[in-house]
Design a protein around this motif. Structure first.
Motif, PDB file in Angstrom:
ATOM      1  N   UNK A  32      37.966  43.977  17.924  1.00  0.00           N
ATOM      2  CA  UNK A  32      38.294  45.242  17.455  1.00  0.00           C
ATOM      3  C   UNK A  32      38.867  45.910  18.428  1.00  0.00           C
ATOM      4  N   UNK A  33      39.272  45.326  19.795  1.00  0.00           N
ATOM      5  CA  UNK A  33      40.056  45.898  20.800  1.00  0.00           C
ATOM      6  C   UNK A  33      41.637  45.840  20.380  1.00  0.00           C
ATOM      7  N   UNK A  34      42.254  46.749  20.827  1.00  0.00           N
ATOM      8  CA  UNK A  34      43.660  46.701  20.797  1.00  0.00           C
ATOM      9  C   UNK A  34      44.819  46.205  21.889  1.00  0.00           C
ATOM     10  N   UNK A  35      43.864  46.047  22.768  1.00  0.00           N
ATOM     11  CA  UNK A  35      44.710  45.303  24.040  1.00  0.00           C
ATOM     12  C   UNK A  35      43.768  44.741  24.893  1.00  0.00           C
ATOM     13  N   UNK A  36      44.241  43.944  26.106  1.00  0.00           N
ATOM     14  CA  UNK A  36      43.516  43.589  27.119  1.00  0.00           C
ATOM     15  C   UNK A  36      44.097  43.548  28.307  1.00  0.00           C
ATOM     16  N   UNK A  37      43.600  43.568  29.549  1.00  0.00           N
ATOM     17  CA  UNK A  37      44.257  43.420  30.706  1.00  0.00           C
ATOM     18  C   UNK A  37      43.467  42.499  31.503  1.00  0.00           C
ATOM     19  N   UNK A  38      44.062  41.479  32.122  1.00  0.00           N
ATOM     20  CA  UNK A  38      43.485  40.387  32.961  1.00  0.00           C
ATOM     21  C   UNK A  38      44.146  40.551  34.564  1.00  0.00           C
ATOM     22  N   UNK A  39      42.905  40.787  35.395  1.00  0.00           N
ATOM     23  CA  UNK A  39      43.309  41.062  36.790  1.00  0.00           C
ATOM     24  C   UNK A  39      42.864  39.907  37.600  1.00  0.00           C
ATOM     25  N   UNK A  40      43.360  38.965  38.498  1.00  0.00           N
ATOM     26  CA  UNK A  40      43.186  38.041  39.307  1.00  0.00           C
ATOM     27  C   UNK A  40      43.018  38.481  40.574  1.00  0.00           C
ATOM     28  N   UNK A  41      41.956  38.509  41.297  1.00  0.00           N
ATOM     29  CA  UNK A  41      41.763  39.142  42.597  1.00  0.00           C
ATOM     30  C   UNK A  41      40.790  38.074  43.341  1.00  0.00           C
ATOM     31  N   UNK A  42      41.308  37.931  44.530  1.00  0.00           N
ATOM     32  CA  UNK A  42      40.396  37.031  45.472  1.00  0.00           C
ATOM     33  C   UNK A  42      39.277  37.594  46.221  1.00  0.00           C
ATOM     34  N   UNK A  43      38.425  37.002  47.088  1.00  0.00           N
ATOM     35  CA  UNK A  43      37.521  37.659  48.001  1.00  0.00           C
ATOM     36  C   UNK A  43      38.023  38.603  48.869  1.00  0.00           C
ATOM     37  N   UNK A  44      39.115  38.471  49.285  1.00  0.00           N
ATOM     38  CA  UNK A  44      39.708  39.514  50.238  1.00  0.00           C
ATOM     39  C   UNK A  44      40.682  40.597  49.523  1.00  0.00           C
ATOM     40  N   UNK A  45      40.237  40.805  48.257  1.00  0.00           N
ATOM     41  CA  UNK A  45      40.906  41.852  47.425  1.00  0.00           C
ATOM     42  C   UNK A  45      42.328  41.964  47.128  1.00  0.00           C
ATOM     43  N   UNK A  46      42.992  40.856  47.405  1.00  0.00           N
ATOM     44  CA  UNK A  46      44.153  40.847  47.199  1.00  0.00           C
ATOM     45  C   UNK A  46      44.697  40.267  45.894  1.00  0.00           C
ATOM     46  N   UNK A  47      45.673  40.784  45.127  1.00  0.00           N
ATOM     47  CA  UNK A  47      45.852  40.783  43.707  1.00  0.00           C
ATOM     48  C   UNK A  47      46.849  39.588  43.687  1.00  0.00           C
ATOM     49  N   UNK A  48      46.306  38.633  42.812  1.00  0.00           N
ATOM     50  CA  UNK A  48      46.779  37.328  42.428  1.00  0.00           C
ATOM     51  C   UNK A  48      47.449  37.155  40.979  1.00  0.00           C
ATOM     52  N   UNK A  49      46.962  38.050  40.086  1.00  0.00           N
ATOM     53  CA  UNK A  49      47.431  37.762  38.673  1.00  0.00           C
ATOM     54  C   UNK A  49      47.172  38.964  38.072  1.00  0.00           C
ATOM     55  N   UNK A  50      48.236  39.360  37.259  1.00  0.00           N
ATOM     56  CA  UNK A  50      48.249  40.852  36.310  1.00  0.00           C
ATOM     57  C   UNK A  50      48.706  40.176  34.988  1.00  0.00           C
ATOM     58  N   UNK A  51      47.781  40.230  33.985  1.00  0.00           N
ATOM     59  CA  UNK A  51      48.200  40.049  32.510  1.00  0.00           C
ATOM     60  C   UNK A  51      47.895  41.144  31.738  1.00  0.00           C
ATOM     61  N   UNK A  52      48.640  41.500  30.861  1.00  0.00           N
ATOM     62  CA  UNK A  52      48.669  42.634  30.172  1.00  0.00           C
ATOM     63  C   UNK A  52      49.068  42.297  28.567  1.00  0.00           C
ATOM     64  N   UNK A  53      48.063  42.434  27.540  1.00  0.00           N
ATOM     65  CA  UNK A  53      48.604  42.027  26.211  1.00  0.00           C
ATOM     66  C   UNK A  53      47.913  43.133  25.343  1.00  0.00           C
ATOM     67  N   UNK A  54      48.741  43.238  24.298  1.00  0.00           N
ATOM     68  CA  UNK A  54      48.248  44.238  23.193  1.00  0.00           C
ATOM     69  C   UNK A  54      49.342  45.203  23.215  1.00  0.00           C
TER      70      UNK A  54
END
Length: 405
Positions: free
Chosen positions: A219-241
């Protein structure tokens, strides 16, 4: 085989519930499903369960030649398999769109983020390096395959041990596990993905939920996937929809993903320590042991300790109390006979068949008689008999007393 698409009524009901802050499975908008991690008998074998979504990861290694661009680094290969075992829609599709998307996302999360030290996999520069292969199989698809595959892959890499290698001149010796202890991989940080499902209200407002289920993904129109490690550092950003997302929402979702990823990393480290302790203690482990422990036939209650030091004084106190009760509930007759009188609240358990028992009895004890007294009371008349002996010269008479009953 195509799955039945979600109906308009189901979608409307789902959206109305989400805008009221409710979800079909009873969770909150920022509440994850239960995460369970089980390690197998072999190194690098992990099964992850996220709600009802199940992913199995297995790591293997072999010695190969390095690439021309990176001659001093090992190789990490990631392969994702989606079969009809996960969902009917994956039947007959060797490389489905979802499988390719998950594979590329894991490569960016685990490989391009440099979470593993690839230089430590080099044996001989430009000649021999270790190739680490990560195979992930989705066993059941109930939504959010990204997070399940990400956690399974990270746990498998952290759990894997490669054989030890010695180099003497140009000769390379790979020692089996029976000769030398295996060597763990060099994991530098632990990136974990967090998936958000995006919904758009007719007015233009965007709503997001964490860890979407299968019906929410449809039912959703989009999704966002965020990859973060234990040190709160951004590793991945994936946006679709087809949902419009502003920068304020991205920052807000990034902070939420950082908190969720830190909790997931702590749970992964705790599961690794628990598995290591189980291996050292030689207790039952693996998938079969987990199945047996979860079975109803093998469920056991937690152990409890009992203090036997207090048994003796408590037993003495009970004996003394019983003696006092026996002294109060007994009557001693003049003849030395003792009659025990039962208390009013005592129940009579053993009764012969055919005997009748009345709770309210009119019979009461008025006196106690011995056996001799009972026999004397039954004597009604005494008879005297005289017998003379003719053969003897004595005049003595023998009197015989007969009691007539």
């Amino acid at each position: 085989m195509r799955e039945t698409p979600i109906s308009t009524c189901e979608k409307s009901f789902l959206l109305e519930a989400l805008w009221e802050g409710k979800r079909i499975d009873g969770r909150g908008t920022l509440e994850n499903r239960d995460l369970e991690i089980v390690y197998g008998l072999d190194w690098g074998s992990v099964q992850v369960t996220l709600g009802k979504t199940m992913a199995l990861a297995q790591v293997s290694c072999q010695v190969v030649e390095p690439t021309f661009s990176r001659p001093n680094e090992g190789i990490l290969t990631i392969n994702v398999e989606l079969t009809s075992l996960a969902a009917p829609k994956f039947e007959g599709l060797r490389n489905s769109d979802d499988g390719v998307e998950i594979g590329r996302l894991l490569e960016r999360t685990l490989k391009e983020s440099r979470c593993m030290d690839l230089e430590s996999l080099c044996i001989v520069a430009e000649e021999k390096v270790w190739e680490i292969r990560l195979d992930i199989h989705i066993l059941n698809h109930e939504g959010n395959m990204f997070d399940a595959a990400s956690i399974a892959g990270l746990c498998a890499l952290c759990h894997f041990r490669r054989p030890d290698v010695t180099l003497k001149g140009d000769m390379v010796t790979i020692h089996p596990l029976s000769e030398r202890d295996p060597v763990p991989l060099g994991i530098q940080h632990h990136p974990v993905t967090t998936t958000f499902g995006l919904f758009e209200y007719p007015g233009g407002e965007t709503l997001y939920v964490i860890d979407p289920s299968q019906i929410e993904e449809e039912a959703m129109l989009g999704k966002m996937v965020l990859g973060v490690n234990g040190y709160k550092e951004m590793c991945t950003l994936h946006l679709a929809g087809q949902v419009v997302v502003d920068k304020k929402m991205i920052l807000r979702l990034a902070n939420i993903a950082a908190e969720k990823s830190k909790k997931a990393v702590d749970k992964i480290k705790e599961s690794l320590k628990k598995d290591e302790a189980t291996r050292q203690s030689k207790n039952p482990r693996g998938f079969a042991a987990k199945t047996r422990s979860d079975s109803l036939l093998h469920s056991s209650a937690p152990k409890s300790s009992f203090d036997f030091v207090r048994v003796v004084p408590l037993a003495r106190a009970v004996i003394n109390a019983n003696k006092n009760m026996e002294a109060d509930d007994s009557v001693t007759s003049n003849d030395g006979d003792i009659v025990h009188v039962a208390s009013a609240d005592m129940e009579q358990d053993d009764q012969e068949e055919g005997s009748s028992y009345e709770e309210d009895s009119d019979v009461e004890v008025t006196g106690v008689m011995s056996k001799e007294q009972i026999l004397q009371s039954k004597v009604t008349e005494k008879i005297e008999l005289k017998d003379s002996d003719s053969a003897s010269d004595s005049e003595e008479e023998e009197v015989v007393m007969l009691d007539k009953v």
